[in-house]
Design a protein around this motif. Structure first.
Motif, mmCIF file in Angstrom:
data_model
loop_
_atom_site.group_PDB
_atom_site.id
_atom_site.type_symbol
_atom_site.label_atom_id
_atom_site.label_comp_id
_atom_site.label_asym_id
_atom_site.label_seq_id
_atom_site.Cartn_x
_atom_site.Cartn_y
_atom_site.Cartn_z
ATOM 1 N N UNK A 1 0.810 -1.213 0.000
ATOM 2 C CA UNK A 1 0.000 0.000 0.000
ATOM 3 C C UNK A 1 0.846 1.266 0.000
ATOM 4 N N UNK A 2 2.172 1.099 0.084
ATOM 5 C CA UNK A 2 3.088 2.218 -0.113
ATOM 6 C C UNK A 2 3.312 2.428 -1.609
ATOM 7 N N UNK A 3 3.876 3.576 -1.964
ATOM 8 C CA UNK A 3 4.241 3.827 -3.360
ATOM 9 C C UNK A 3 5.184 2.730 -3.834
ATOM 10 N N UNK A 4 4.893 2.131 -4.993
ATOM 11 C CA UNK A 4 5.680 0.972 -5.415
ATOM 12 C C UNK A 4 7.121 1.325 -5.781
ATOM 13 N N UNK A 5 7.448 2.597 -5.887
ATOM 14 C CA UNK A 5 8.848 2.973 -6.114
ATOM 15 C C UNK A 5 9.702 2.677 -4.885
ATOM 16 N N UNK A 6 9.058 2.510 -3.717
ATOM 17 C CA UNK A 6 9.779 2.241 -2.473
ATOM 18 C C UNK A 6 9.711 0.779 -2.053
ATOM 19 N N UNK A 7 9.083 -0.078 -2.837
ATOM 20 C CA UNK A 7 8.943 -1.482 -2.448
ATOM 21 C C UNK A 7 10.305 -2.142 -2.273
ATOM 22 N N UNK A 8 10.395 -3.017 -1.278
ATOM 23 C CA UNK A 8 11.631 -3.735 -1.000
ATOM 24 C C UNK A 8 12.567 -3.019 -0.063
ATOM 25 N N UNK A 9 12.187 -1.807 0.376
ATOM 26 C CA UNK A 9 13.043 -1.034 1.275
ATOM 27 C C UNK A 9 12.662 -1.295 2.734
ATOM 28 N N UNK A 10 13.663 -1.399 3.583
ATOM 29 C CA UNK A 10 13.437 -1.615 5.005
ATOM 30 C C UNK A 10 12.813 -0.378 5.623
ATOM 31 N N UNK A 11 11.674 -0.560 6.287
ATOM 32 C CA UNK A 11 10.925 0.565 6.844
ATOM 33 C C UNK A 11 11.055 0.672 8.360
ATOM 34 N N UNK A 12 10.943 -0.466 9.061
ATOM 35 C CA UNK A 12 10.953 -0.449 10.521
ATOM 36 C C UNK A 12 11.710 -1.659 11.067
ATOM 37 N N UNK A 13 12.256 -1.496 12.283
ATOM 38 C CA UNK A 13 12.851 -2.605 13.022
ATOM 39 C C UNK A 13 12.251 -2.634 14.423
ATOM 40 N N UNK A 14 11.975 -3.838 14.905
ATOM 41 C CA UNK A 14 11.432 -4.000 16.253
ATOM 42 C C UNK A 14 12.196 -5.098 16.979
#
Length: 290
Positions: A74-87
């Motif tokens: 559901x994010x812009x597909x230009x950013x797909x595959x990028x690490x967003x968060x760590x928990x």
């Protein structure tokens, strides 16, 4: 300090460290991928291409100890595959005591409102029940239970504002959830219907009592979830090719697939086309275990 006392303290320290390390040791992990087939909203180069969705590691108690969340479908597909968060989460036996979350990892600092940041979670318990979740030492959620240890009240804090959820049970099963946002405008309610103690239907209503979402759960003879269908928005009239306007019972759904060990291996999300005539596969999620 005597040698015996010194040895005792050393032994306690070793045992505590061993116990702590065992709760942080990975027993297994799940990596989730997604593939989009939504040609109406996804660029051609990313269509039918598999991207990492998340990586989750669990300890021997099946408690989540580490997670990497990548950009979602559901994010812009230009950013797909990028690490967003760590928990990262810590436990005392089976009780979660602390969590650390980093977010905004893939976003450039120059992008407005996207600065990288980190939150620290702590948790408080009473008689073995989670009663408070704090974010950066400030209350975020508080919980209240009935005598059967079922959650009956959830309060979520947004500064001085408060969101409240109230749950009602019958024979140990949740049959109603009422939601009260701080602005009181979007008050809503969910109702739950069961068959042989398994959830088979969930309906959502707005403040006026009008249905907003209708959802059913289809299970096999063992009660395992096979398919989920829902209608959102509930009023979704579409014109068929013959000119007739219809408002079908469902407009989207999920299908669930499992391996020989009954672990999820694939989920298919689909939508009905503009005429309610056929299904369109939108996203497929795949699960890999190690």
């Amino acid at each position: 300090m005597t040698l015996r006392n010194s040895f005792y303290i050393l032994l306690v320290s070793i045992l505590f460290t061993a116990c702590f390390n065992s709760t942080q040791k990975k027993k297994y992990a799940v990596t989730t991928y997604f593939t989009s087939f939504d040609s109406a909203h996804v660029s051609l180069k990313n269509l039918h291409t598999k991207f990492k969705y998340s990586y989750e590691a669990f300890n021997a108690d099946s408690n989540l100890i580490y997670k990497e969340q990548f950009t979602t479908p559901f994010d812009n597909d230009t950013n797909w595959g990028m690490l967003s968060e760590k928990e990262k989460y810590f436990y005392d036996n089976k009780e979660k005591t602390k969590g650390e979350k980093e977010f905004g990892l893939y976003l450039p600092h120059s992008q407005v409102g996207s600065a990288k940041d980190k939150d620290t979670y702590t948790y408080e318990y009473t008689n073995g029940e989670l009663t408070k979740w704090l974010v950066n030492q400030k209350p975020y959620e508080t919980y209240k239970y009935n005598d059967q240890k079922k959650l009956i009240e959830l309060h979520r804090h947004f500064g001085s504002n408060l969101f409240t959820a109230l749950n009602t049970y019958s024979n140990g099963l949740k049959i109603k959830s009422e939601y009260f946002p701080f602005d009181s405008i979007n008050t809503s309610m969910d109702t739950f219907i069961y068959k042989n103690t398994k959830l088979v239907e969930k309906n959502s209503f707005n403040k006026k009592g009008e249905m907003t979402t209708h959802r059913i759960f289809i299970r096999d003879e063992k009660g395992k979830l096979k398919e989920e269908k829902w209608k959102e928005p509930y009023l979704d009239w579409r014109q068929r090719e013959d000119g007739q306007w219809i408002n079908a019972e469902f407009n989207q759904g999920n299908r669930y697939f499992y391996d020989s060990r009954d672990r999820p291996i694939k989920t298919e999300y689909y939508q009905l086309d503009e005429h309610y005539r056929s299904e369109k596969l939108i996203i497929v999620y795949d699960f890999q275990y190690d």
